[in-house]
Design a protein around this motif. Structure first.
Motif, PDB file in Angstrom:
ATOM      1  N   GLN A 243       0.806  -1.216   0.000  1.00  0.00           N
ATOM      2  CA  GLN A 243       0.000   0.000   0.000  1.00  0.00           C
ATOM      3  C   GLN A 243       0.843   1.270   0.000  1.00  0.00           C
ATOM      4  N   ASP A 244       2.143   1.111   0.070  1.00  0.00           N
ATOM      5  CA  ASP A 244       3.054   2.250   0.094  1.00  0.00           C
ATOM      6  C   ASP A 244       3.224   2.817  -1.317  1.00  0.00           C
ATOM      7  N   ALA A 245       3.752   4.039  -1.411  1.00  0.00           N
ATOM      8  CA  ALA A 245       4.013   4.674  -2.698  1.00  0.00           C
ATOM      9  C   ALA A 245       5.468   4.482  -3.100  1.00  0.00           C
ATOM     10  N   TYR A 246       5.708   4.486  -4.414  1.00  0.00           N
ATOM     11  CA  TYR A 246       7.071   4.451  -4.912  1.00  0.00           C
ATOM     12  C   TYR A 246       7.694   5.840  -4.766  1.00  0.00           C
ATOM     13  N   GLY A 247       9.026   5.865  -4.637  1.00  0.00           N
ATOM     14  CA  GLY A 247       9.751   7.118  -4.620  1.00  0.00           C
ATOM     15  C   GLY A 247      10.733   7.146  -5.772  1.00  0.00           C
ATOM     16  N   ILE A 248      11.446   8.250  -5.934  1.00  0.00           N
ATOM     17  CA  ILE A 248      12.457   8.357  -6.983  1.00  0.00           C
ATOM     18  C   ILE A 248      13.600   9.236  -6.480  1.00  0.00           C
ATOM     19  N   ILE A 249      14.821   8.840  -6.818  1.00  0.00           N
ATOM     20  CA  ILE A 249      15.995   9.635  -6.486  1.00  0.00           C
ATOM     21  C   ILE A 249      16.760   9.866  -7.792  1.00  0.00           C
ATOM     22  N   SER A 250      17.145  11.095  -8.037  1.00  0.00           N
ATOM     23  CA  SER A 250      17.793  11.435  -9.305  1.00  0.00           C
ATOM     24  C   SER A 250      19.182  12.032  -9.057  1.00  0.00           C
ATOM     25  N   GLU A 251      19.931  12.176 -10.151  1.00  0.00           N
ATOM     26  CA  GLU A 251      21.230  12.831 -10.081  1.00  0.00           C
ATOM     27  C   GLU A 251      21.084  14.236  -9.503  1.00  0.00           C
ATOM     28  N   SER A 252      20.027  14.932  -9.911  1.00  0.00           N
ATOM     29  CA  SER A 252      19.811  16.293  -9.417  1.00  0.00           C
ATOM     30  C   SER A 252      19.623  16.319  -7.913  1.00  0.00           C
ATOM     31  N   ASP A 253      18.888  15.320  -7.369  1.00  0.00           N
ATOM     32  CA  ASP A 253      18.702  15.243  -5.917  1.00  0.00           C
ATOM     33  C   ASP A 253      20.049  15.126  -5.216  1.00  0.00           C
ATOM     34  N   ILE A 254      20.903  14.288  -5.766  1.00  0.00           N
ATOM     35  CA  ILE A 254      22.207  14.056  -5.153  1.00  0.00           C
ATOM     36  C   ILE A 254      23.079  15.306  -5.225  1.00  0.00           C
ATOM     37  N   VAL A 255      23.085  15.954  -6.389  1.00  0.00           N
ATOM     38  CA  VAL A 255      23.900  17.159  -6.557  1.00  0.00           C
ATOM     39  C   VAL A 255      23.384  18.298  -5.694  1.00  0.00           C
ATOM     40  N   HIS A 256      22.065  18.529  -5.732  1.00  0.00           N
ATOM     41  CA  HIS A 256      21.479  19.692  -5.056  1.00  0.00           C
ATOM     42  C   HIS A 256      21.366  19.532  -3.543  1.00  0.00           C
ATOM     43  N   LYS A 257      21.181  18.285  -3.069  1.00  0.00           N
ATOM     44  CA  LYS A 257      20.888  18.088  -1.656  1.00  0.00           C
ATOM     45  C   LYS A 257      22.033  17.460  -0.855  1.00  0.00           C
ATOM     46  N   VAL A 258      23.014  16.925  -1.561  1.00  0.00           N
ATOM     47  CA  VAL A 258      24.134  16.279  -0.864  1.00  0.00           C
ATOM     48  C   VAL A 258      25.454  16.973  -1.201  1.00  0.00           C
ATOM     49  N   ILE A 259      25.839  16.917  -2.456  1.00  0.00           N
ATOM     50  CA  ILE A 259      27.132  17.477  -2.868  1.00  0.00           C
ATOM     51  C   ILE A 259      27.193  18.975  -2.624  1.00  0.00           C
ATOM     52  N   ALA A 260      26.113  19.681  -2.946  1.00  0.00           N
ATOM     53  CA  ALA A 260      26.111  21.144  -2.800  1.00  0.00           C
ATOM     54  C   ALA A 260      26.318  21.592  -1.358  1.00  0.00           C
ATOM     55  N   TYR A 261      26.020  20.722  -0.388  1.00  0.00           N
ATOM     56  CA  TYR A 261      26.172  21.078   1.021  1.00  0.00           C
ATOM     57  C   TYR A 261      27.343  20.353   1.680  1.00  0.00           C
ATOM     58  N   GLY A 262      28.157  19.693   0.869  1.00  0.00           N
ATOM     59  CA  GLY A 262      29.347  19.028   1.397  1.00  0.00           C
ATOM     60  C   GLY A 262      29.038  17.864   2.310  1.00  0.00           C
ATOM     61  N   LYS A 263      27.865  17.253   2.159  1.00  0.00           N
ATOM     62  CA  LYS A 263      27.505  16.127   3.014  1.00  0.00           C
ATOM     63  C   LYS A 263      28.208  14.855   2.552  1.00  0.00           C
ATOM     64  N   ASP A 264      28.381  13.938   3.463  1.00  0.00           N
ATOM     65  CA  ASP A 264      29.017  12.656   3.167  1.00  0.00           C
ATOM     66  C   ASP A 264      27.963  11.697   2.603  1.00  0.00           C
ATOM     67  N   PRO A 265      28.066  11.294   1.317  1.00  0.00           N
ATOM     68  CA  PRO A 265      27.073  10.397   0.713  1.00  0.00           C
ATOM     69  C   PRO A 265      26.929   9.068   1.449  1.00  0.00           C
ATOM     70  N   ALA A 266      27.979   8.674   2.154  1.00  0.00           N
ATOM     71  CA  ALA A 266      27.924   7.408   2.879  1.00  0.00           C
ATOM     72  C   ALA A 266      27.120   7.534   4.168  1.00  0.00           C
ATOM     73  N   GLN A 267      26.813   8.780   4.577  1.00  0.00           N
ATOM     74  CA  GLN A 267      26.068   9.003   5.815  1.00  0.00           C
ATOM     75  C   GLN A 267      24.626   9.464   5.553  1.00  0.00           C
ATOM     76  N   VAL A 268      24.326   9.805   4.326  1.00  0.00           N
ATOM     77  CA  VAL A 268      22.977  10.269   3.977  1.00  0.00           C
ATOM     78  C   VAL A 268      22.194   9.112   3.370  1.00  0.00           C
ATOM     79  N   ARG A 269      20.973   8.927   3.826  1.00  0.00           N
ATOM     80  CA  ARG A 269      20.133   7.846   3.323  1.00  0.00           C
ATOM     81  C   ARG A 269      19.267   8.327   2.160  1.00  0.00           C
ATOM     82  N   VAL A 270      18.940   7.387   1.296  1.00  0.00           N
ATOM     83  CA  VAL A 270      18.122   7.704   0.119  1.00  0.00           C
ATOM     84  C   VAL A 270      16.805   8.361   0.512  1.00  0.00           C
ATOM     85  N   TYR A 271      16.159   7.866   1.559  1.00  0.00           N
ATOM     86  CA  TYR A 271      14.852   8.403   1.943  1.00  0.00           C
ATOM     87  C   TYR A 271      14.917   9.873   2.358  1.00  0.00           C
TER      88      TYR A 271
END
Length: 208
Positions: free
Chosen positions: A44-72
């Motif tokens: 009954q849950d909904a599907y989600g989507i993660i894109s290159e833009s999400d990674i660039v805008h929300k992780v890389i742009a803020y210097g976050k560690d990709p190994a510590q950030v979860r997809v959700y």
């Protein structure tokens, strides 16, 4: 008309929402993908989507560690989905309205993913623009309606049904071209055959 199911990419692998962004990046690189569909936690849950833009805008742009950030944490959920029977031009319009580059194709379960590249590379919009196809269908429907009315009568149910088809096609073409027709095809038919104005099935259709 080509549909989503005709042009979508069926090779889709999902990723868990609990996976790290680093894992998502590795999967994208290994498969050459620009986005991933995020699995549902239950039917009954909904599907989600993660894109290159999400990674660039929300992780890389803020210097976050990709190994510590979860997809959700950075995914879009629920994501806009496409019905497999949706026509290509409506997919394109959906993408334009919501600034999308891709969307999962779902009918109960995940069937594939459709992207702007699929629309450009796999559809026939250059050879057969939808407006051209619709115009030809409209002209054919008008000719058929005239033939049916001549073979039966202005009062016949077949004649009324045939002009219903013409009206629907003309309305769709007007919407496609973002314009309003000054006179409907049936109004022109009424001008040519005034007796049709008094026909029982058409008495509320004709203007003038």
């Amino acid at each position: 008309m080509l549909r989503a199911i005709d042009i979508m990419t069926k090779d889709v692998v999902t990723i868990r929402g609990s996976a790290t962004v680093a894992e998502a990046v590795e999967l994208m690189k290994s498969r050459g993908w620009r986005s991933l569909i995020v699995e549902r936690r239950h039917p009954q849950d909904a599907y989600g989507i993660i894109s290159e833009s999400d990674i660039v805008h929300k992780v890389i742009a803020y210097g976050k560690d990709p190994a510590q950030v979860r997809v959700y944490e950075i995914m879009t959920k629920p994501c806009i989905v496409v019905n497999p029977d949706l026509g290509v031009e409506y997919i394109a319009r959906l993408f334009a309205d919501h600034n999308l580059h891709r969307a999962p194709v779902i009918q109960g379960d995940l069937l594939g993913i459709v992207s702007v590249s699929d629309i450009i590379n796999k559809s026939k919009f250059v050879e057969l623009p939808r407006s051209v196809v619709l115009d030809q269908e409209l002209q054919d429907a008008i000719r058929k309606a005239r033939e049916i009315c001549a073979a039966t009568s202005f009062r016949s149910e077949q004649c009324a049904t045939a002009w219903d088809v013409v009206d629907e096609l003309q309305s769709e073409l007007a919407h496609q071209q973002a314009k309003r027709f000054e006179k409907r095809a049936f109004d022109e038919f009424c001008d040519e055959f005034p007796e049709a104005r008094d026909a029982r099935f058409f008495e509320d259709w004709c203007s003038g």
